[in-house]
Motif scaffolding. Structure first.
Motif, PDB file in Angstrom:
ATOM      1  N   UNK A 139       0.805  -1.215   0.000  1.00 46.24           N
ATOM      2  CA  UNK A 139       0.000   0.000   0.000  1.00 46.24           C
ATOM      3  C   UNK A 139       0.837   1.265   0.000  1.00 46.24           C
ATOM      4  N   UNK A 140       0.155   2.385  -0.146  1.00 48.26           N
ATOM      5  CA  UNK A 140       0.818   3.680  -0.144  1.00 48.26           C
ATOM      6  C   UNK A 140       1.134   4.144   1.261  1.00 48.26           C
ATOM      7  N   UNK A 141       1.886   5.208   1.339  1.00 51.94           N
ATOM      8  CA  UNK A 141       2.351   5.672   2.644  1.00 51.94           C
ATOM      9  C   UNK A 141       1.495   6.747   3.271  1.00 51.94           C
ATOM     10  N   UNK A 142       0.192   6.759   2.954  1.00 47.83           N
ATOM     11  CA  UNK A 142      -0.656   7.834   3.482  1.00 47.83           C
ATOM     12  C   UNK A 142      -2.091   7.361   3.701  1.00 47.83           C
ATOM     13  N   UNK A 143      -2.797   8.093   4.563  1.00 46.13           N
ATOM     14  CA  UNK A 143      -4.236   7.946   4.768  1.00 46.13           C
ATOM     15  C   UNK A 143      -4.929   9.188   4.231  1.00 46.13           C
ATOM     16  N   UNK A 144      -5.935   8.990   3.403  1.00 46.11           N
ATOM     17  CA  UNK A 144      -6.702  10.088   2.829  1.00 46.11           C
ATOM     18  C   UNK A 144      -8.115  10.040   3.378  1.00 46.11           C
ATOM     19  N   UNK A 145      -8.537  11.105   4.032  1.00 41.37           N
ATOM     20  CA  UNK A 145      -9.877  11.195   4.597  1.00 41.37           C
ATOM     21  C   UNK A 145     -10.761  12.022   3.665  1.00 41.37           C
ATOM     22  N   UNK A 146     -11.846  11.449   3.192  1.00 38.95           N
ATOM     23  CA  UNK A 146     -12.794  12.167   2.347  1.00 38.95           C
ATOM     24  C   UNK A 146     -14.074  12.384   3.141  1.00 38.95           C
ATOM     25  N   UNK A 147     -14.332  13.625   3.469  1.00 42.29           N
ATOM     26  CA  UNK A 147     -15.484  13.974   4.298  1.00 42.29           C
ATOM     27  C   UNK A 147     -16.771  13.687   3.531  1.00 42.29           C
ATOM     28  N   UNK A 148     -17.812  13.069   4.142  1.00 49.20           N
ATOM     29  CA  UNK A 148     -17.851  12.724   5.558  1.00 49.20           C
ATOM     30  C   UNK A 148     -17.679  11.243   5.880  1.00 49.20           C
ATOM     31  N   UNK A 149     -17.537  10.341   4.861  1.00 43.02           N
ATOM     32  CA  UNK A 149     -17.764   8.942   5.234  1.00 43.02           C
ATOM     33  C   UNK A 149     -16.833   7.903   4.638  1.00 43.02           C
ATOM     34  N   UNK A 150     -15.713   8.298   4.012  1.00 43.27           N
ATOM     35  CA  UNK A 150     -14.835   7.255   3.486  1.00 43.27           C
ATOM     36  C   UNK A 150     -13.375   7.687   3.605  1.00 43.27           C
ATOM     37  N   UNK A 151     -12.530   6.701   3.836  1.00 43.73           N
ATOM     38  CA  UNK A 151     -11.093   6.927   3.881  1.00 43.73           C
ATOM     39  C   UNK A 151     -10.406   5.969   2.922  1.00 43.73           C
ATOM     40  N   UNK A 152      -9.401   6.478   2.216  1.00 37.71           N
ATOM     41  CA  UNK A 152      -8.482   5.641   1.445  1.00 37.71           C
ATOM     42  C   UNK A 152      -7.270   5.485   2.350  1.00 37.71           C
ATOM     43  N   UNK A 153      -7.222   4.400   3.057  1.00 39.42           N
ATOM     44  CA  UNK A 153      -6.279   4.268   4.166  1.00 39.42           C
ATOM     45  C   UNK A 153      -5.162   3.287   3.832  1.00 39.42           C
TER      46      UNK A 153
END
Length: 428
Positions: A298-312
Motif C-alpha cells: 500500500x501507499x504511505x498515506x491515509x486520505x480522509x474524504x469527508x464525511x464517510x470514506x477513507x483511502x487508508x
C-alpha cells in the motif's frame, strides 16, 4: 488559553465547534445526531461504492445515504444508477441483498417490477390502473450520482457543486492511491463489517491521527520484523498532515511510499523476497516484479474524504452512522484487477494482519473508540481537544495548511466543514 464555554451558554450546534476543540456533546446528543443526518449526509456527496463492486450488468450493492436506503446498480448498457430502495406503490424495499446480481427488482409486497435502470416494467392486474397510472412516472426515484477514479458518490441535493469541485485538492491523492494495483486497475477483493458502540465522528477523527499509533498499535508493531517496524516508527519523521479543503485531509506517514510508481530500482525488502521470487518464476519481468512488490503493502498515506470514506494506506474504510452511539464500519480490501494471484493473495493476508477482525489493528482501534464514547458521558461539561500542532503550521506546496504528521490538522479540517454544513438552515 481560550475561555471555556459552558453548555448553558451554547445556542446552536455551531457553537460546539471552535478552532481548537469540539464539545463532547457532539458524541452523545441525539438531537444533534438527527441534525447531522439532515444537514450533512443529506446535503453533501456521500461515498457509496467502487465501480469494481459492480463488474457486470445486473451487479448491485445496497447502501445508505444517512438513513435513506439506496441501490447502486449497473444496467444492461453498463451505466451505473443510484436509486432509492423504495417501491413507488406502498414503500417496501425492493432489494435486500448486500451485493449480488439480478435481472430486475421486484417488490415482495405487491409484485411491482422494476428494470435495472429503475423504470417500472410490470405490475399485477394492470387493468386496474387503466387511465389512472402512467408507468413512466412511477419508476424508482433516482439519486444524483457522479464518479471519480472509479469511486461512486451520490447526493440527495440536486444543486450541489460537481463532485470534482467537492473533492478539490483530494483528487491528487486519490490519483496516487489508485496506484495500489501495481500496474493493474484497482479491484475490491471483499469486505467485512462490524459495529462499535460509538459516534461516527470518533472514527472520522481516527484516520488522520498518527499520535495514537505507537500506543494503541503496540501489538501490531511487535508482530513485525525489525525492518517493517522501523517503517512504522514515523512520528519523528518527515511526514505531515495537510488540510485539502471541504473537510478532506491527508496524513502522510511514509513519504517514500507516496508515489508507488517511483523508486522502482530500490532493493526489494527481505519480507517480500518470497513474493518477488514467485512472481519472477511465473515469468513476470524484473520491472513488473518491482512494481508489484512496491505496491503490495500500500501507499504511505491515509486520505480522509469527508464525511464517510477513507483511502487508508491499502484499503477503503467506509463509516455508516447508525445512531448517536453506534457506527457501522466497512473495511474493503483492495487488489489489482487482472493482477497475479500471488499479489492479490498477499494483499489479502496483509489486510487480515491489521484490518481483519482477528488482526492486530482494528480490534485495538475499536476498543479506543468505545472508550471515547463512554468517557464522553462523564460530567455535564467538557471539550475534546484538537489543538495539537497549531503553533507550528506551515503552507504546503499546493497552498494548503499543513502540520506535522502527529498534528491534529486533519481533524480540525473535518470539523470546520462540519460546522459549515451544520450552520446552514435545513431545506424543506
Amino acid at each position: 488559553m481560550k475561555t471555556q464555554i459552558k453548555v448553558k451558554n451554547i445556542n446552536s450546534t455551531s457553537d460546539l465547534v471552535l478552532d481548537d476543540r469540539v464539545h463532547k456533546s457532539l458524541y452523545s446528543d441525539e438531537k444533534i445526531f438527527e441534525e447531522e443526518l439532515d444537514k450533512i449526509f443529506n446535503n453533501t456527496w456521500v461515498w457509496l461504492a467502487h465501480e469494481s463492486e459492480l463488474p457486470e450488468a445486473g451487479s448491485y450493492k445496497t447502501a445508505t445515504i444517512g438513513r435513506n436506503p439506496v441501490i447502486v446498480v449497473r444496467d444492461r448498457k453498463k451505466n451505473i444508477h443510484v436509486m432509492l430502495n423504495r417501491c413507488r406503490h406502498r414503500g417496501a424495499t425492493v432489494c435486500e441483498g448486500k451485493t449480488g446480481k439480478t435481472k430486475a427488482f421486484t417488490c415482495p409486497y405487491h409484485g411491482w417490477g422494476y428494470g435495472l435502470d429503475g423504470s417500472l416494467r410490470a405490475l399485477p392486474k394492470p387493468e386496474e390502473y387503466e387511465n389512472i397510472l402512467d408507468k413512466a412516472e412511477f419508476g424508482l426515484i433516482k439519486v444524483r450520482t457522479e464518479s471519480y477514479q472509479g469511486m461512486i458518490f451520490a447526493t440527495l441535493k440536486d444543486d450541489l457543486e460537481p463532485l470534482e469541485d467537492f473533492l478539490g485538492g483530494a483528487k491528487k491523492w486519490i490519483d496516487l492511491f489508485m496506484k495500489q494495483g501495481g500496474g493493474y486497475p484497482i479491484k475490491t477483493l471483499g469486505d467485512h463489517r462490524f459495529r462499535f458502540p460509538g459516534n461516527w465522528k470518533i472514527q472520522l477523527e481516527n484516520t488522520t491521527d498518527a499520535y495514537h499509533f505507537p500506543i494503541i498499535h503496540k501489538s501490531f508493531i511487535s508482530s513485525l520484523d525489525e525492518e517493517a517496524s522501523e517503517i512504522f516508527d514515523f512520528l519523528d519523521g518527515d511526514g505531515f498532515v495537510e488540510d485539502l479543503g471541504n473537510g478532506h485531509s491527508v496524513m502522510v506517514m511514509i513519504p517514500e511510499l507516496v508515489d508507488l510508481d517511483e523508486n522502482l530500482d530500490e532493493p526489494i525488502p527481505e519480507r517480500y523476497g518470497d513474493l518477488a521470487k514467485q512472481l519472477a518464476d511465473e515469468g513476470h519481468s524484473d520491472l513488473e516484479v518491482r512494481r508489484l512488490v512496491r505496491a503490495v503493502g500500500g501507499g504511505g498515506f491515509n486520505l480522509n474524504l469527508f464525511p464517510n470514506v477513507a483511502c487508508s494506506m491499502a484499503f477503503f474504510r467506509n463509516l455508516v452512522p447508525i445512531s448517536v452511539n453506534e457506527t457501522e464500519i466497512h473495511h474493503i480490501a483492495l487488489g489489482g484487477d487482472g493482477a497475479p494471484e500471488a499479489f492479490n493473495q498477499k494483499r489479502i493476508r496483509l489486510h487480515e494482519h491489521f484490518q481483519g477482525p482477528m488482526g492486530f489493528g482494528t480490534p485495538d482501534d475499536g476498543e479506543a473508540w468505545e472508550r471515547v464514547q463512554a468517557g464522553s458521558m462523564a460530567g455535564t461539561d467538557g471539550w475534546i481537544m484538537l489543538h495539537r500542532g497549531m503553533s507550528k503550521l506551515s503552507t504546503s506546496a499546493d497552498g494548503n495548511v499543513q502540520g506535522a504528521v502527529c498534528s491534529e490538522t486533519g481533524m480540525r479540517a473535518a470539523y470546520q466543514q462540519y460546522k459549515k454544513l451544520m450552520s446552514q438552515s435545513s431545506e424543506q
